[in-house]
Design a protein around this motif. Structure first.
Motif, PDB file in Angstrom:
ATOM      1  N   ARG A 199       0.730  -0.998   0.159  1.00  0.00           N
ATOM      2  CA  ARG A 199       0.040  -0.022   0.153  1.00  0.00           C
ATOM      3  C   ARG A 199       0.839   1.332   0.039  1.00  0.00           C
ATOM      4  N   GLU A 200       1.999   1.120   0.796  1.00  0.00           N
ATOM      5  CA  GLU A 200       2.781   2.487   0.744  1.00  0.00           C
ATOM      6  C   GLU A 200       3.440   2.649  -0.437  1.00  0.00           C
ATOM      7  N   LEU A 202       2.365   1.938  -3.576  1.00  0.00           N
ATOM      8  CA  LEU A 202       1.421   2.274  -4.543  1.00  0.00           C
ATOM      9  C   LEU A 202       1.103   3.767  -4.092  1.00  0.00           C
ATOM     10  N   ALA A 203       1.211   4.171  -2.781  1.00  0.00           N
ATOM     11  CA  ALA A 203       0.504   5.341  -2.210  1.00  0.00           C
ATOM     12  C   ALA A 203       1.681   6.517  -2.626  1.00  0.00           C
ATOM     13  N   ILE A 206       1.186   7.283  -6.538  1.00  0.00           N
ATOM     14  CA  ILE A 206       0.221   7.580  -7.089  1.00  0.00           C
ATOM     15  C   ILE A 206      -0.203   8.911  -6.565  1.00  0.00           C
ATOM     16  N   GLN A 207       0.081   9.307  -5.300  1.00  0.00           N
ATOM     17  CA  GLN A 207      -0.179  10.545  -4.666  1.00  0.00           C
ATOM     18  C   GLN A 207       0.913  10.714  -3.821  1.00  0.00           C
ATOM     19  N   PRO A 209       2.324  13.404  -1.949  1.00  0.00           N
ATOM     20  CA  PRO A 209       1.994  14.318  -1.034  1.00  0.00           C
ATOM     21  C   PRO A 209       1.402  13.780  -0.011  1.00  0.00           C
ATOM     22  N   ALA A 210      -0.010  12.929  -0.357  1.00  0.00           N
ATOM     23  CA  ALA A 210      -0.740  12.661   0.443  1.00  0.00           C
ATOM     24  C   ALA A 210       0.157  11.303   1.287  1.00  0.00           C
ATOM     25  N   ALA A 211       1.037  10.705   0.703  1.00  0.00           N
ATOM     26  CA  ALA A 211       1.620   9.518   1.441  1.00  0.00           C
ATOM     27  C   ALA A 211       2.753  10.273   2.558  1.00  0.00           C
ATOM     28  N   LEU A 212       3.269  11.512   2.294  1.00  0.00           N
ATOM     29  CA  LEU A 212       4.115  12.056   2.968  1.00  0.00           C
ATOM     30  C   LEU A 212       3.278  12.435   4.197  1.00  0.00           C
ATOM     31  N   TYR A 213       2.217  13.356   3.990  1.00  0.00           N
ATOM     32  CA  TYR A 213       1.286  13.626   5.003  1.00  0.00           C
ATOM     33  C   TYR A 213       0.779  12.727   6.041  1.00  0.00           C
ATOM     34  N   SER A 214       0.807  11.508   5.329  1.00  0.00           N
ATOM     35  CA  SER A 214       0.278  10.368   6.204  1.00  0.00           C
ATOM     36  C   SER A 214       1.284   9.646   6.837  1.00  0.00           C
ATOM     37  N   GLY A 215       2.545  10.210   6.950  1.00  0.00           N
ATOM     38  CA  GLY A 215       3.561   9.722   7.690  1.00  0.00           C
ATOM     39  C   GLY A 215       4.483   8.804   7.073  1.00  0.00           C
ATOM     40  N   LEU A 216       4.368   8.523   5.652  1.00  0.00           N
ATOM     41  CA  LEU A 216       5.138   7.801   5.168  1.00  0.00           C
ATOM     42  C   LEU A 216       6.886   8.140   4.933  1.00  0.00           C
ATOM     43  N   PRO A 217       7.622   7.130   4.975  1.00  0.00           N
ATOM     44  CA  PRO A 217       9.228   7.803   4.785  1.00  0.00           C
ATOM     45  C   PRO A 217       9.298   7.535   3.199  1.00  0.00           C
TER      46      PRO A 217
END
Lengths: 327, 328, 511
Positions: A199-200, A202-203, A206-207, A209-217
């Motif tokens: 999931r991370e 694909l996130a 595909i998007q 910024p949303a991945a970063l704001y959701s706390g992904l490295p």
């Protein structure tokens, strides 16, 4: 406008169409060639295509699928194939045990991936351009290591049973390379669809910024994908060179186009429009059988290349036509 | 504004490096600085620089054209085919080549502007298609006078002297024609891009297409034009290539694309423009040419070439992405 | 009469954005248009400048009835607007001079050769038209937001408009810059240009407006002539008197959760202190570019502070990344939900359940596999809790209304307990009813944590906050006492190119 806004009824019918697009295309190719070329749909021919063309292509295309899923394109998969094969054959020729040689081959792939990761995650270079640079450097490294690009043959005395096992071995009547395809596609397929890391990835793809704001490295994920892609491609290089008991310079380049084509055809002709393992595998099979069919009906190699190019462009058109241009 | 070392590195890094290289090579090998050698460096980079200029035009408009290398090779084969197999005249060969170039440019434009396929993918697909197509008429063999055709007959035509002169003649015995062509094409495009309102619109589209469209620019038309210009320039490169090697070589296009893209990317960094610019691309191509020429003179093995190019490309990328202020 | 609008009505789907709006605007007059978020101001502006068509009603310019199919046609009739949008930022990679000439260059009215003395002179003339004092050779991208705003205004004025529409033009300007703008506007008025001025900053209105029209819920809620009664206008805009509905709630007697000391958000900005207590909802308000998102991002680990110390729950707080912040219970619901929260339908977890669970996947499953059942249960519970109108956890956010989308964003950051919840513009693009729901949701769960809400709109700040502070020039400048005139001294954003604040590139348009 955007796909999200399309009326439900229309988007469902279009989606259904795309869902069957790839299997239908493969079926069409199979049907046309079995009608045109009598020897096409025989067990011997189909097995031959699967083992000789599909298996290695599939492994490289799986590596590419990971890269595409994370939003990039890895132009250095062919380089990783070559460097993996080179390291493997060099170690075997030097009399190292085959297991250690495999390790060296994988290490070369990891190194290629690590170099890409450095450029992408540390310097922030776009994956496409970063891997383009790696492609150059890998080309030169091969020349440096082989006095300007001469093949390296394993001396007859060094062709051990272990080496033959990797190159020609089979289990339950199915060649090792196909087992590996099965293993890798199950693994990567589950990774992308079932796991958190999938999931991370694909996130991020595909998007971001949303991945970063959701706390992904985000950068670490991109780096990991680069390394994984290089390693898997090197695996294909090891199998390839073990199969022919030699390292042939730049042999990996041939896999680049097909892997891009297969990964994107799988992405484009899927219901969801994202990189996925079954789509990639169908794409590889499509290319493999089309090339084989064209060969059997007497088209020469050059027309096959043209056919592949046309097929890729058609896929891209199918994938993007009518879609709103993004970014 | 103060000139920090970082700023200095970004603005003048490449030029300082180029000057340094020339100095080192001149000391190590006095023949390096001879006028003849300098012109052969320029001749060697002229085709790559032309292709790079084409790529730069698409980059200015916010796109990318990877198909220039494949197109040049394809055009080179087409020129040879037209001269040798069809026994055509110099003029008809040139017209055919330019026509093919425009056609390919329009094809790219349809894929990218009309159908919305991402530029990198569309032009990559076009590159592979051209690489296949160029091999078809001769079954994958190079084209030289006396070629045995697929149907068993022998080709009657030859490379005309006029055509060969395009690649080999030196004006006033010193200035090679390809260098002259490069100078004219690059200067013309530089004038257009840097000094006319058309160029301004190209840059505006690359910087913020929405703003340009709302300001009234026909942005799609300009983007189409960018790909057509790029392909036309690339086909001029292909003509020069055929004229220089005097036959249709199936492997002549190898590496052209990467070299051209590298030149354009290196060009970003020239004089701190930090954006695609025609002059920078030419400097970038010359930079790589000087480096390779010097290394050859110092008897470095030829297979160091790709390593050097890769390192220079990555260096340029590092400067553009790493040192320069991060852009959104 | 320069502009006459009669009975303008516009609906988007079932939402009525404008209902029977009529007003006149005379040449040389400045008409202020006031209205809260969602009152219909932006719809009205978009119709006037040709972006949208009206359902019914008529627009008359200089005595002739007109309809516009494009912004170009509106411009041809002398109606020019300065929005606050990506397009108005211009082309960041070109020089100021090139941007000033962009319209004439793009439409082919400029001479073929540009960049020479002639263009410099033409650009300088446009700049002089509004008294713009800038180095015209600078790259636009290096300018502050305020300076770019002035460039956009200069471009608009260069069209010699009959009607000039200005959408909150002082939002990112400092007081002297704003005064410079007003001087320019005075000059335009004296040249018989009609101004439609959108703002509810009383200082602006007092300075520039001749009359005021107030919109509320898509209707004209009041008209005011000279002498302007701003109190009555604000009352008409909000539907109640200012400061009555939200009395100051007493600061809770709890320990501070967050303490900023001598904090600088940008090099050279004024250092400030800020304390937020547990159980408190702090509203941070201020104009665009005042540094609200910069502060939110620094607390969330998106970028470091320029200087100063943060203390969170009694410990020094230096988050290295959003990941770090989330692990420590600091959550941020970013502005522009389609960029910072939702994923497009091409990912398999774009549905509500996947959106809510995404940041917490590692907490909900130790194995690395996705706990789908747990994710659905959690989503179903949040949907009930926040009253999200949907068929279930498997629905896509793009199928929801703006208000319900925003509830999903809130629901996500309530799926795990937060110790500090940061909400950046949580009322973006939603209607008034949904806004009240969201205010209630924020306030009802606020007891166990500290909450900071960042909003541009003062009325929203008053509605949601126990306490309101305002920001300007990248610093917290005051406990907002004079609510009607927040941040009169705002300045531009010194980090115009911060990557995380790039213009959004793709999102479904709001209904």
């Amino acid at each position: 406008m955007s796909r999200a806004q399309a009326r439900p009824s229309r988007s469902i019918s279009a989606a259904e169409l795309l869902r069957f697009g790839l299997p239908a295309m493969l079926a069409l190719v199979l049907a046309v060639f079995s009608a045109l070329a009598p020897g096409f749909l025989t067990v011997a021919n189909v097995t031959g295509v699967l083992v000789n063309s599909v298996a290695l292509n599939a492994i490289v295309a799986l590596a590419m699928t990971l890269a595409v899923a994370s939003g990039g394109t890895d132009l250095s998969v062919g380089t990783a194939v070559d460097l993996g094969g080179l390291a493997f054959i060099a170690a075997v020729s030097a009399g190292q045990p085959v297991a250690l040689a495999v390790f060296f081959g994988l290490l070369a792939g990891i190194g290629t991936g690590l170099f890409n990761a450095l450029l992408i995650a540390r310097l922030g270079v776009t994956p496409f351009l970063a891997t383009l640079g790696t492609l150059f450097i890998g080309h030169s490294l091969q020349q440096l290591a082989t006095d300007g690009g001469n093949p390296v043959y394993v001396p007859a005395g060094r062709i051990t049973p272990a080496l033959a096992l990797i190159g020609h071995g089979s289990c339950l009547g199915i060649p090792l390379s196909l087992w590996l395809v099965l293993l890798l596609s199950t693994g990567i397929g589950l990774l992308l669809t079932r796991t958190r890391f999938g999931r991370e990835v694909l996130a991020v793809g595909i998007q971001a910024p949303a991945a970063l704001y959701s706390g992904l490295p985000v950068r670490r994920i991109l780096a990991l994908i680069s390394i994984a892609s290089g390693t898997i491609a090197a695996l294909a290089g090891i199998l390839l060179s073990a199969h022919v008991n030699a390292y042939v310079p730049y042999a990996g380049n041939a896999y680049l186009l097909d892997s891009i084509g297969a990964a994107f055809i799988g992405t484009a002709l899927s219901r969801t429009g994202r990189a996925n393992v079954p789509g990639t595998l169908l794409g590889v099979a499509l290319f493999g059988f089309m090339t084989n069919g064209l060969l059997l009906i007497g088209w020469n190699f050059y027309w096959q290349q043209v056919g592949t190019g046309v097929l890729i462009l058609l896929t891209l058109i199918l994938a993007f036509a009518g879609r709103e241009r993004v970014g | 504004m103060t000139l920090s070392p970082r700023r200095l590195a970004i603005d003048y890094g490449l030029l300082i490096l180029l000057a340094g290289l020339v100095a080192v090579f001149a000391v190590a090998e006095p023949a390096f600085l001879r006028v003849n050698n300098l012109f052969s460096i320029l001749q060697a980079v002229a085709i790559v620089a032309l292709l790079g200029v084409g790529v730069t035009v698409t980059m200015i408009a916010g796109g990318f054209d990877l198909s220039v290398g494949g197109l040049a090779a394809f055009v080179q084969m087409a020129a040879a085919y037209s001269l040798v197999v069809l026994d055509g005249s110099t003029g008809s060969a040139i017209l055919l080549c330019l026509g093919l170039g425009i056609l390919v440019g329009l094809g790219n434009a349809v894929l990218i502007v009309r159908l919305g396929i991402p530029d990198l993918l569309a032009t990559l697909g076009m590159l592979f298609l051209l690489a296949g197509l160029q091999l078809v008429p001769t079954g994958g063999r190079s084209i030289a006078p006396g070629l045995i055709l697929l149907d068993g007959s022998t080709a009657q035509g030859t490379f005309t002297d006029g055509f060969l002169a395009l690649g080999r003649h030196r004006v006033w015995d010193i200035l090679p024609v390809p260098v002259l062509v490069l100078a004219v094409v690059a200067a013309a495009l530089w004038l257009v891009m840097a000094w006319t309102r058309f160029g301004r619109v190209f840059y505006a589209i690359g910087g913020n297409e929405l703003a340009a469209r709302l300001a009234g620019a026909p942005t799609r038309l300009y983007r189409v034009a960018a790909y057509v210009i790029s392909a036309t320039v690339a086909s001029i490169g292909g003509i020069l290539l055929a004229a220089r090697i005097g036959r249709g070589d199936v492997s002549a296009g190898n590496g052209l694309m990467l070299d051209a893209v590298a030149a354009a990317l290196i060009g970003h960094a020239v004089l701190g423009a930090n954006r695609p610019n025609i002059l920078g691309t030419v400097v970038g191509a010359v930079f790589v040419g000087v480096l390779l020429n010097g290394l050859t003179m110092l008897n470095a093995p030829y297979y160091l070439q790709d390593l050097v190019k890769g390192a220079v490309l990555i260096g340029a990328l590092a400067v553009t992405y790493g040192l320069a202020p991060r852009r959104a | 009469m320069a502009l006459a609008v009669r009975g303008l009505t516009k609906s988007f789907g079932s939402t009525r954005a404008l209902a029977d709006v009529s007003f006149d605007l005379a040449a040389g007059e400045a008409l202020a248009l006031m209205g809260a978020n969602g009152a219909g101001k932006s719809t009205l502006v978009k119709i006037l400048c040709g972006v949208h068509g009206a359902d019914t009603g008529s627009i008359t310019v200089g005595g002739t009835a007109v309809t516009f199919a494009s912004p170009g046609q509106a411009r041809a009739h002398g109606i020019v607007a300065v929005h606050q949008s990506v397009a108005d930022i211009g082309v960041p990679t070109l020089s100021v001079a090139a941007n000033l000439l962009l319209d004439s260059v793009c439409t082919g009215h400029a001479p073929v050769w540009v960049g020479g003395r002639g263009s410099r002179r033409a650009a300088a003339a446009i700049a002089a038209g509004i008294g713009l004092d800038l180095d015209l050779s600078r790259t636009l991208g290096t300018l502050s937001l305020a300076e770019r705003q002035l460039v956009a205004i200069a471009r608009a004025v260069a069209h010699d408009p009959a009607v000039l529409i200005l959408d909150e033009p002082t939002a990112s300007l400092s007081a002297p810059e704003a005064e410079r703008l007003f001087t320019i506007l005075d000059r335009l008025k004296s040249r018989d240009v009609a101004l439609l001025y959108i703002s509810h900053r009383t200082g602006d209105l007092r300075r520039i407006a001749d009359r005021i029209v107030v919109l509320r819920d898509g209707r004209v809620a009041g008209r005011f002539g000279r002498p302007l009664d701003l109190g009555a206008a604000l009352h008409a805009m909000l539907g109640r008197a200012v400061g009555q509905a939200t009395p100051h709630r007493p600061r809770p007697e709890t320990a501070p959760v967050l303490r900023l000391s001598r904090t600088r958000l940008a090099p050279g900005a004024t250092p400030f202190d800020l304390i937020v207590h547990a159980g408190e909802v702090l509203a941070v308000t201020g104009p665009v570019g005042a540094g609200k998102s910069t502060l939110a991002g620094a607390l969330f680990g998106l970028w470091p502070l320029a200087a100063g110390d943060m203390e969170f729950a009694g410990r020094p707080w230096r988050p290295r990344s959003p990941r770090d912040a989330i692990r420590n219970g600091v959550f941020l619901a970013g502005e522009d939900r389609w960029r910072t929260t939702f994923f497009p339908a091409t990912v398999p977890f774009a549905h509500i359940a996947g959106t809510i669970s995404f940041p917490f996947l590692d907490r909900w499953s130790r194995t690395g596999l996705v706990a789908r059942a747990a994710e659905r249960r959690a989503a179903a519970a949040r949907i009930a809790e926040f009253g999200i109108r949907t068929r279930g956890p498997g629905d896509l956010p793009s199928a929801l209304s703006g208000g319900n989308q925003q509830k999903v964003v809130l629901a996500r950051w309530h799926a795990e307990p937060a110790r500090l919840l940061l909400l950046d513009e949580p009322f973006q693009g939603i209607d008034v009813g949904a806004r009240d729901d969201i205010v209630r949701a924020i306030r009802s769960a606020a007891r166990e944590r500290a909450t900071i809400v960042f909003v541009n709109d003062l009325e929203e700040a008053l509605a949601v906050g126990d306490r309101v502070v305002s920001m300007a020039e990248h610093a917290v400048v005051e406990e907002a006492a004079d609510f009607a005139e927040p941040g009169t001294a705002a300045a531009g954003d010194p980090h115009p190119l911060r990557p995380a604040e790039a213009p959004p590139c793709h999102r479904p348009p709001r209904p």
